[in-house]
Design a protein around this motif. Structure first.
Motif, PDB file in Angstrom:
ATOM      1  N   GLY A 104      32.628  -2.146  26.639  1.00 47.89           N
ATOM      2  CA  GLY A 104      33.527  -1.326  27.448  1.00 47.89           C
ATOM      3  C   GLY A 104      34.656  -0.701  26.647  1.00 47.89           C
ATOM      4  O   GLY A 104      35.407   0.127  27.155  1.00 47.89           O
ATOM      5  N   MET A 105      34.798  -1.087  25.385  1.00 50.08           N
ATOM      6  CA  MET A 105      35.877  -0.576  24.529  1.00 50.08           C
ATOM      7  C   MET A 105      35.529   0.802  23.985  1.00 50.08           C
ATOM      8  O   MET A 105      34.365   1.185  23.913  1.00 50.08           O
ATOM      9  CB  MET A 105      36.121  -1.529  23.361  1.00 50.08           C
ATOM     10  CG  MET A 105      36.523  -2.939  23.769  1.00 50.08           C
ATOM     11  SD  MET A 105      38.033  -3.017  24.736  1.00 50.08           S
ATOM     12  CE  MET A 105      39.236  -2.513  23.536  1.00 50.08           C
ATOM     13  N   THR A 106      36.557   1.531  23.587  1.00 51.64           N
ATOM     14  CA  THR A 106      36.376   2.827  22.928  1.00 51.64           C
ATOM     15  C   THR A 106      37.174   2.835  21.633  1.00 51.64           C
ATOM     16  O   THR A 106      38.112   2.067  21.463  1.00 51.64           O
ATOM     17  CB  THR A 106      36.850   3.996  23.818  1.00 51.64           C
ATOM     18  OG1 THR A 106      38.239   3.847  24.095  1.00 51.64           O
ATOM     19  CG2 THR A 106      36.058   4.082  25.106  1.00 51.64           C
ATOM     20  N   ILE A 107      36.784   3.732  20.735  1.00 56.86           N
ATOM     21  CA  ILE A 107      37.540   3.970  19.505  1.00 56.86           C
ATOM     22  C   ILE A 107      37.944   5.439  19.499  1.00 56.86           C
ATOM     23  O   ILE A 107      37.349   6.265  20.196  1.00 56.86           O
ATOM     24  CB  ILE A 107      36.729   3.605  18.242  1.00 56.86           C
ATOM     25  CG1 ILE A 107      35.453   4.440  18.156  1.00 56.86           C
ATOM     26  CG2 ILE A 107      36.414   2.130  18.193  1.00 56.86           C
ATOM     27  CD1 ILE A 107      34.734   4.296  16.842  1.00 56.86           C
ATOM     28  N   ALA A 108      38.955   5.768  18.713  1.00 57.46           N
ATOM     29  CA  ALA A 108      39.475   7.134  18.666  1.00 57.46           C
ATOM     30  C   ALA A 108      39.403   7.677  17.239  1.00 57.46           C
ATOM     31  O   ALA A 108      40.344   7.524  16.466  1.00 57.46           O
ATOM     32  CB  ALA A 108      40.907   7.168  19.179  1.00 57.46           C
ATOM     33  N   PRO A 109      38.299   8.325  16.892  1.00 57.98           N
ATOM     34  CA  PRO A 109      38.189   8.905  15.546  1.00 57.98           C
ATOM     35  C   PRO A 109      39.131  10.103  15.367  1.00 57.98           C
ATOM     36  O   PRO A 109      39.499  10.776  16.328  1.00 57.98           O
ATOM     37  CB  PRO A 109      36.740   9.378  15.470  1.00 57.98           C
ATOM     38  CG  PRO A 109      36.040   8.707  16.591  1.00 57.98           C
ATOM     39  CD  PRO A 109      37.065   8.467  17.644  1.00 57.98           C
ATOM     40  N   ASP A 110      39.473  10.365  14.139  1.00 61.41           N
ATOM     41  CA  ASP A 110      40.261  11.544  13.768  1.00 61.41           C
ATOM     42  C   ASP A 110      39.310  12.485  13.033  1.00 61.41           C
ATOM     43  O   ASP A 110      38.699  12.109  12.043  1.00 61.41           O
ATOM     44  CB  ASP A 110      41.414  11.122  12.861  1.00 61.41           C
ATOM     45  CG  ASP A 110      42.266  12.285  12.400  1.00 61.41           C
ATOM     46  OD1 ASP A 110      42.056  13.421  12.848  1.00 61.41           O
ATOM     47  OD2 ASP A 110      43.164  12.053  11.563  1.00 61.41           O
ATOM     48  N   TYR A 111      39.193  13.722  13.541  1.00 62.60           N
ATOM     49  CA  TYR A 111      38.272  14.703  12.947  1.00 62.60           C
ATOM     50  C   TYR A 111      39.006  15.778  12.143  1.00 62.60           C
ATOM     51  O   TYR A 111      38.380  16.645  11.552  1.00 62.60           O
ATOM     52  CB  TYR A 111      37.452  15.384  14.043  1.00 62.60           C
ATOM     53  CG  TYR A 111      36.649  14.419  14.881  1.00 62.60           C
ATOM     54  CD1 TYR A 111      35.423  13.943  14.446  1.00 62.60           C
ATOM     55  CD2 TYR A 111      37.128  13.974  16.113  1.00 62.60           C
ATOM     56  CE1 TYR A 111      34.697  13.046  15.210  1.00 62.60           C
ATOM     57  CE2 TYR A 111      36.407  13.079  16.878  1.00 62.60           C
ATOM     58  CZ  TYR A 111      35.194  12.618  16.421  1.00 62.60           C
ATOM     59  OH  TYR A 111      34.478  11.728  17.177  1.00 62.60           O
TER      60      TYR A 111
END
Length: 194
Positions: free
Chosen positions: A133-140
């Motif tokens: 249920g977790m999410t990650i936040a990549p930097d593009y």
């Protein structure tokens, strides 16, 4: 002790190296904009202003939060992300916008199909990978778009009422450059090559 002639030659060599390095950076960006695969992403604005560069909008995308369950190659027993690269595979939807379908830490195991594209991001260390249920936040590197002076608030207010998009150019390695800000079918602002 250096003579005046040696000092001038050293200064010229240093200046040429600096100009060459800057030219290399600019040419690399221009090559992506000119030859990269185009994708269109829906955006969600956040407003600020940069004192040095002027008005800008901070952009969020469908790809700004990647569910952990979408990442195909999390090693068993891994609890948190390392400071690492992530590749997110995008697929073009019927509405013309591209959305994430899967992701991998490191590199994609297979090349993208014709109706797919890979975008390269970066994940900071410490994201929880234990729960689906977790999410990650990549930097593009595409989270800001600079606008002409005085245009930021108007565009931002319009974005709250109707959908806007960002047209990207993707290099073969997944590096992204913002190509244009679009309002439906209308291109509002296009990035110059140089």
């Amino acid at each position: 002790m250096m003579t005046g002639k040696r000092l001038v030659i050293s200064a010229l060599v240093l200046a040429l190296v600096q100009i060459g390095f800057l030219s290399w950076i600019i040419a690399g960006r221009a090559a992506i904009l000119r030859n990269g695969k185009e994708v269109l992403l829906k955006i969600e604005p956040v407003d600020p202003r940069d004192l040095l560069r002027g008005d800008y909008i901070t952009l969020g995308y469908d790809i700004s939060r990647i569910p952990v369950k979408m990442i195909a190659n999390i090693p068993a027993g891994t609890f948190s992300s390392d400071d690492t690269a992530i590749v997110v595979r995008l697929k073009k939807g019927a509405d013309g916008y591209w959305t994430p379908v899967t992701a991998w830490f490191g590199k994609a195991p297979t090349p993208a199909a014709a109706d797919e594209a890979d975008i390269l991001g970066h994940v900071a260390a410490g994201w929880d990978l234990r729960s689906e249920g977790m999410t990650i936040a990549p930097d593009y590197g595409i989270e800001r778009f600079y606008l002409p002076e005085g245009e930021g608030m108007t565009i931002q207010n319009d974005m709250r009422v109707r959908p806007f998009g960002i047209r990207l150019a993707l290099a073969s390695d997944g590096t992204a450059q913002i190509k244009a800000l679009v309002d439906g079918d209308k291109t509002l602002f296009e990035e110059p090559l140089y």
